[in-house]
Scaffold this motif. Structure first.
Motif, PDB file in Angstrom:
ATOM      1  N   ALA A  33       7.095   7.151 -18.361  1.00 58.29           N
ATOM      2  CA  ALA A  33       6.015   7.419 -17.413  1.00 58.29           C
ATOM      3  C   ALA A  33       6.450   8.456 -16.390  1.00 58.29           C
ATOM      4  CB  ALA A  33       5.598   6.136 -16.705  1.00 58.29           C
ATOM      5  N   ALA A  34       5.615   9.453 -16.177  1.00 62.41           N
ATOM      6  CA  ALA A  34       5.859  10.445 -15.138  1.00 62.41           C
ATOM      7  C   ALA A  34       5.040  10.083 -13.907  1.00 62.41           C
ATOM      8  CB  ALA A  34       5.475  11.837 -15.641  1.00 62.41           C
ATOM      9  N   GLY A  35       5.428  10.646 -12.786  1.00 66.31           N
ATOM     10  CA  GLY A  35       4.667  10.423 -11.560  1.00 66.31           C
ATOM     11  C   GLY A  35       5.013   9.099 -10.930  1.00 66.31           C
ATOM     12  N   GLY A  36       3.998   8.409 -10.420  1.00 70.76           N
ATOM     13  CA  GLY A  36       4.231   7.155  -9.740  1.00 70.76           C
ATOM     14  C   GLY A  36       4.702   7.365  -8.318  1.00 70.76           C
ATOM     15  N   ALA A  37       5.046   6.256  -7.662  1.00 70.02           N
ATOM     16  CA  ALA A  37       5.403   6.316  -6.250  1.00 70.02           C
ATOM     17  C   ALA A  37       6.649   7.151  -5.997  1.00 70.02           C
ATOM     18  CB  ALA A  37       5.594   4.899  -5.710  1.00 70.02           C
ATOM     19  N   THR A  38       7.607   7.126  -6.946  1.00 66.23           N
ATOM     20  CA  THR A  38       8.834   7.907  -6.742  1.00 66.23           C
ATOM     21  C   THR A  38       8.528   9.384  -6.603  1.00 66.23           C
ATOM     22  OG1 THR A  38      10.279   6.318  -7.838  1.00 66.23           O
ATOM     23  CG2 THR A  38      11.000   8.612  -7.838  1.00 66.23           C
ATOM     24  N   ALA A  39       7.585   9.883  -7.380  1.00 62.51           N
ATOM     25  CA  ALA A  39       7.286  11.316  -7.371  1.00 62.51           C
ATOM     26  C   ALA A  39       6.662  11.779  -6.064  1.00 62.51           C
ATOM     27  CB  ALA A  39       6.361  11.662  -8.534  1.00 62.51           C
ATOM     28  N   VAL A  40       6.012  10.877  -5.338  1.00 59.27           N
ATOM     29  CA  VAL A  40       5.277  11.301  -4.138  1.00 59.27           C
ATOM     30  C   VAL A  40       5.842  10.707  -2.855  1.00 59.27           C
ATOM     31  CG1 VAL A  40       3.182  11.487  -5.528  1.00 59.27           C
ATOM     32  CG2 VAL A  40       3.571   9.425  -4.169  1.00 59.27           C
ATOM     33  N   SER A  41       6.824   9.826  -2.949  1.00 60.36           N
ATOM     34  CA  SER A  41       7.314   9.131  -1.764  1.00 60.36           C
ATOM     35  C   SER A  41       7.791  10.100  -0.691  1.00 60.36           C
ATOM     36  CB  SER A  41       8.470   8.204  -2.150  1.00 60.36           C
ATOM     37  OG  SER A  41       9.118   7.695  -1.007  1.00 60.36           O
ATOM     38  N   GLY A  42       7.490   9.746   0.560  1.00 54.09           N
ATOM     39  CA  GLY A  42       7.997  10.532   1.678  1.00 54.09           C
ATOM     40  C   GLY A  42       9.476  10.337   1.909  1.00 54.09           C
ATOM     41  N   GLY A  43      10.067   9.285   1.354  1.00 51.94           N
ATOM     42  CA  GLY A  43      11.507   9.110   1.352  1.00 51.94           C
ATOM     43  C   GLY A  43      12.145   8.771   2.682  1.00 51.94           C
ATOM     44  N   LEU A  44      11.407   8.132   3.595  1.00 52.30           N
ATOM     45  CA  LEU A  44      11.996   7.791   4.892  1.00 52.30           C
ATOM     46  C   LEU A  44      13.149   6.808   4.710  1.00 52.30           C
ATOM     47  CD1 LEU A  44       8.787   7.269   7.083  1.00 52.30           C
ATOM     48  CD2 LEU A  44      10.107   9.354   6.735  1.00 52.30           C
ATOM     49  N   VAL A  45      14.272   7.091   5.343  1.00 50.49           N
ATOM     50  CA  VAL A  45      15.421   6.190   5.295  1.00 50.49           C
ATOM     51  C   VAL A  45      15.925   5.975   6.715  1.00 50.49           C
ATOM     52  CG1 VAL A  45      16.182   6.608   2.933  1.00 50.49           C
ATOM     53  CG2 VAL A  45      16.906   8.165   4.724  1.00 50.49           C
ATOM     54  N   ARG A  46      16.117   4.708   7.040  1.00 51.02           N
ATOM     55  CA  ARG A  46      16.618   4.297   8.352  1.00 51.02           C
ATOM     56  C   ARG A  46      17.174   2.900   8.180  1.00 51.02           C
ATOM     57  NH1 ARG A  46      10.963   4.104   8.444  1.00 51.02           N
ATOM     58  NH2 ARG A  46      10.254   1.944   8.272  1.00 51.02           N
ATOM     59  N   CYS A  47      17.733   2.355   9.247  1.00 51.85           N
ATOM     60  CA  CYS A  47      18.276   0.999   9.186  1.00 51.85           C
ATOM     61  C   CYS A  47      17.251  -0.057   9.572  1.00 51.85           C
ATOM     62  CB  CYS A  47      19.495   0.869  10.102  1.00 51.85           C
ATOM     63  SG  CYS A  47      20.902   1.877   9.602  1.00 51.85           S
ATOM     64  N   PHE A  48      16.461   0.210  10.603  1.00 53.33           N
ATOM     65  CA  PHE A  48      15.573  -0.838  11.113  1.00 53.33           C
ATOM     66  C   PHE A  48      14.355  -1.032  10.222  1.00 53.33           C
ATOM     67  CE2 PHE A  48      11.877  -2.263  13.536  1.00 53.33           C
ATOM     68  CZ  PHE A  48      12.354  -3.499  13.955  1.00 53.33           C
ATOM     69  N   GLU A  49      14.068  -2.279   9.954  1.00 48.06           N
ATOM     70  CA  GLU A  49      12.834  -2.732   9.326  1.00 48.06           C
ATOM     71  C   GLU A  49      12.448  -4.034  10.022  1.00 48.06           C
ATOM     72  OE1 GLU A  49      10.806  -1.751   6.116  1.00 48.06           O
ATOM     73  OE2 GLU A  49      11.363  -0.126   7.455  1.00 48.06           O
ATOM     74  N   PRO A  50      11.167  -4.348  10.189  1.00 44.01           N
ATOM     75  CA  PRO A  50      10.784  -5.607  10.842  1.00 44.01           C
ATOM     76  C   PRO A  50      11.266  -6.845  10.104  1.00 44.01           C
ATOM     77  CG  PRO A  50       8.939  -4.070  10.773  1.00 44.01           C
ATOM     78  CD  PRO A  50      10.012  -3.481   9.920  1.00 44.01           C
ATOM     79  N   ASP A  51      11.409  -6.752   8.777  1.00 46.24           N
ATOM     80  CA  ASP A  51      11.904  -7.860   7.971  1.00 46.24           C
ATOM     81  C   ASP A  51      13.435  -7.802   7.957  1.00 46.24           C
ATOM     82  OD1 ASP A  51      12.340  -9.848   6.047  1.00 46.24           O
ATOM     83  OD2 ASP A  51      12.106  -8.421   4.400  1.00 46.24           O
ATOM     84  N   PRO A  52      14.135  -8.848   8.434  1.00 45.33           N
ATOM     85  CA  PRO A  52      15.598  -8.799   8.474  1.00 45.33           C
ATOM     86  C   PRO A  52      16.263  -8.558   7.122  1.00 45.33           C
ATOM     87  CG  PRO A  52      14.786 -10.614   9.826  1.00 45.33           C
ATOM     88  CD  PRO A  52      13.601 -10.071   9.067  1.00 45.33           C
ATOM     89  N   VAL A  53      15.673  -9.095   6.047  1.00 42.24           N
ATOM     90  CA  VAL A  53      16.261  -8.882   4.717  1.00 42.24           C
ATOM     91  C   VAL A  53      16.193  -7.407   4.345  1.00 42.24           C
ATOM     92  CG1 VAL A  53      16.050  -9.422   2.260  1.00 42.24           C
ATOM     93  CG2 VAL A  53      15.784 -11.229   3.969  1.00 42.24           C
ATOM     94  N   ASN A  54      15.033  -6.791   4.546  1.00 41.60           N
ATOM     95  CA  ASN A  54      14.910  -5.360   4.274  1.00 41.60           C
ATOM     96  C   ASN A  54      15.786  -4.538   5.208  1.00 41.60           C
ATOM     97  OD1 ASN A  54      13.189  -5.438   2.070  1.00 41.60           O
ATOM     98  ND2 ASN A  54      11.323  -5.234   3.290  1.00 41.60           N
ATOM     99  N   ALA A  55      15.921  -4.982   6.462  1.00 43.12           N
ATOM    100  CA  ALA A  55      16.759  -4.243   7.407  1.00 43.12           C
ATOM    101  C   ALA A  55      18.210  -4.225   6.950  1.00 43.12           C
ATOM    102  CB  ALA A  55      16.639  -4.849   8.802  1.00 43.12           C
ATOM    103  N   ALA A  56      18.717  -5.352   6.490  1.00 49.99           N
ATOM    104  CA  ALA A  56      20.102  -5.407   6.027  1.00 49.99           C
ATOM    105  C   ALA A  56      20.314  -4.485   4.830  1.00 49.99           C
ATOM    106  CB  ALA A  56      20.477  -6.843   5.670  1.00 49.99           C
ATOM    107  N   ALA A  57      19.355  -4.489   3.894  1.00 49.16           N
ATOM    108  CA  ALA A  57      19.479  -3.619   2.727  1.00 49.16           C
ATOM    109  C   ALA A  57      19.369  -2.151   3.119  1.00 49.16           C
ATOM    110  CB  ALA A  57      18.409  -3.975   1.701  1.00 49.16           C
ATOM    111  N   ALA A  58      18.447  -1.846   4.041  1.00 46.35           N
ATOM    112  CA  ALA A  58      18.281  -0.461   4.477  1.00 46.35           C
ATOM    113  C   ALA A  58      19.537   0.043   5.178  1.00 46.35           C
ATOM    114  CB  ALA A  58      17.076  -0.358   5.403  1.00 46.35           C
ATOM    115  N   ALA A  59      20.140  -0.793   6.010  1.00 40.49           N
ATOM    116  CA  ALA A  59      21.356  -0.395   6.713  1.00 40.49           C
ATOM    117  C   ALA A  59      22.498  -0.150   5.737  1.00 40.49           C
ATOM    118  CB  ALA A  59      21.746  -1.455   7.740  1.00 40.49           C
ATOM    119  N   ALA A  60      22.640  -1.017   4.743  1.00 41.44           N
ATOM    120  CA  ALA A  60      23.698  -0.841   3.749  1.00 41.44           C
ATOM    121  C   ALA A  60      23.461   0.418   2.923  1.00 41.44           C
ATOM    122  CB  ALA A  60      23.774  -2.070   2.837  1.00 41.44           C
ATOM    123  N   GLY A  61      22.200   0.685   2.583  1.00 44.61           N
ATOM    124  CA  GLY A  61      21.890   1.875   1.809  1.00 44.61           C
ATOM    125  C   GLY A  61      22.169   3.149   2.573  1.00 44.61           C
TER     126      GLY A  61
END
Length: 346
Positions: A33-61
């Motif tokens: 499959a071509a396209g999809g969300a990966t093809a158009v994502s704005g790609g924002l990367v940061r550490c903080f997310e309101p959900d602590p689980v996502n925040a921990a993963a974002a910080a590690a990434g």
């Protein structure tokens, strides 16, 4: 062990790449499959997310990205800084989980206006500021790790998978008219995941944004929860800007942009960024992504079976921040007891 990963977007490509770093694992990535969300994502990367689980993963990434010039180059990472505006005081658990590279500053509405021109914020709003954050290209990163996957002996098949099932003792996938056995099957097909493997609880939702010319004091990458407005720089004199949609259960292949959002978007920019003057729209972008109830990209066993048949989806339009860390965790979980990888990128 033979592992089949279905889906060549960011999540599937990263997971297949992680798995290929383990000894004794043969990984086949089905990426038709071509396209999809990966093809158009704005790609924002940061550490903080309101959900602590996502925040921990974002910080590690983000920590992995900043520590690896190779990964940062593959991803086309750009450090712009980031401002995340919460309607009140951020969850302390989320702030603690977001403790990663760099540091976090908290700003009140007066400081946000003075530093970035953010106006009209409600009393009590708090900005979480990250100087080391920015954005990347999910499509560019996915393509790079697919190339490295091949160098590591993985197999990349640009063929469609029509169906997935729990077979007689092993998970199976249908490609063309042939059922193929594998020791482990992971469906990481984003918005297509629910169609390939029903009953997962994943839903599709439209994501869309515009890119337009802009003048004035342009903000860094930002999210404003109080208005829904989000955006980031997109080169000199250009902004990527978007608002959340309420278009649920859209076709996985959708690319229809809803023009009704444009007046609302311009109105929100006038309210929140009064010093910015928007010019002509150069792009209107839309796609669909797979949404999980908890808003997390995660490895989940398929319902109704004890076989090693999984989904790896549900990032709800924001998996660029968490995919690096979560793909490493998912690979380790799938291959518990298998010799650990000797290294990441080459």
């Amino acid at each position: 062990m033979n592992v089949a990963v279905i889906g060549g977007g960011l999540a599937g490509s990263l997971l297949a790449w992680r798995l290929a770093q383990y000894r004794g694992i043969r990984v086949t990535l089905y990426a038709a499959a071509a396209g999809g969300a990966t093809a158009v994502s704005g790609g924002l990367v940061r550490c903080f997310e309101p959900d602590p689980v996502n925040a921990a993963a974002a910080a590690a990434g983000l920590a992995e990205l900043l520590s690896s010039p190779v990964l940062a180059g593959w991803a086309g990472f750009r450090a712009t800084g980031s401002v995340y505006v919460c309607p009140g005081v951020p969850d302390p658990a989320a702030l603690a989980a977001a403790a990663g590279p760099g540091h976090l500053d908290l700003c009140d509405p007066a400081q946000l206006r003075a530093r970035w021109g953010l106006a009209g914020l409600p009393d009590g709003a708090t900005g979480v500021v990250e100087p080391t954050a920015g954005y990347l290209s999910p499509a560019r990163l996915a393509a790079a790790v697919r190339r490295d996957l091949l160098d590591r002996g993985g197999v990349l098949l640009p063929v469609a998978v029509r169906q997935v099932r729990a077979g007689a003792g092993r998970p199976q996938l249908l490609s063309g008219d042939t059922w193929i056995d594998a020791d482990v099957v992971v469906v990481a097909a984003g918005a297509w995941t629910g169609a390939l493997l029903p009953g997962t609880g994943l839903r599709t939702k439209a994501v869309q944004y515009v890119v337009c010319r802009a003048r004035g004091p342009l903000p860094p990458a930002f999210v404003d929860e109080t208005s829904g407005l989000y955006g980031r720089p997109d080169g000199p004199g250009r902004l990527l800007l978007g608002l959340p949609t309420d278009r649920w259960d859209v076709p996985a292949h959708t690319d229809r942009f809803d023009p009704a959002c444009l007046p609302r978007l311009r109105s929100r920019v006038r309210e929140r960024l009064p010093g910015v003057r928007l010019g002509a729209v150069s792009a209107q972008v839309a796609a669909a992504d797979g949404y999980s109830p908890d808003g997390r990209l995660a490895l989940r066993r398929a319902p109704g079976t004890d076989l090693p048949l999984y989904t790896f989806a549900g990032g709800s339009g924001g998996a660029a921040k968490t995919a690096l860390a979560v793909s490493a965790e998912a690979a380790a979980r799938l291959l518990a007891g298998t010799p650990a990888p000797t290294g990441g990128e080459r």
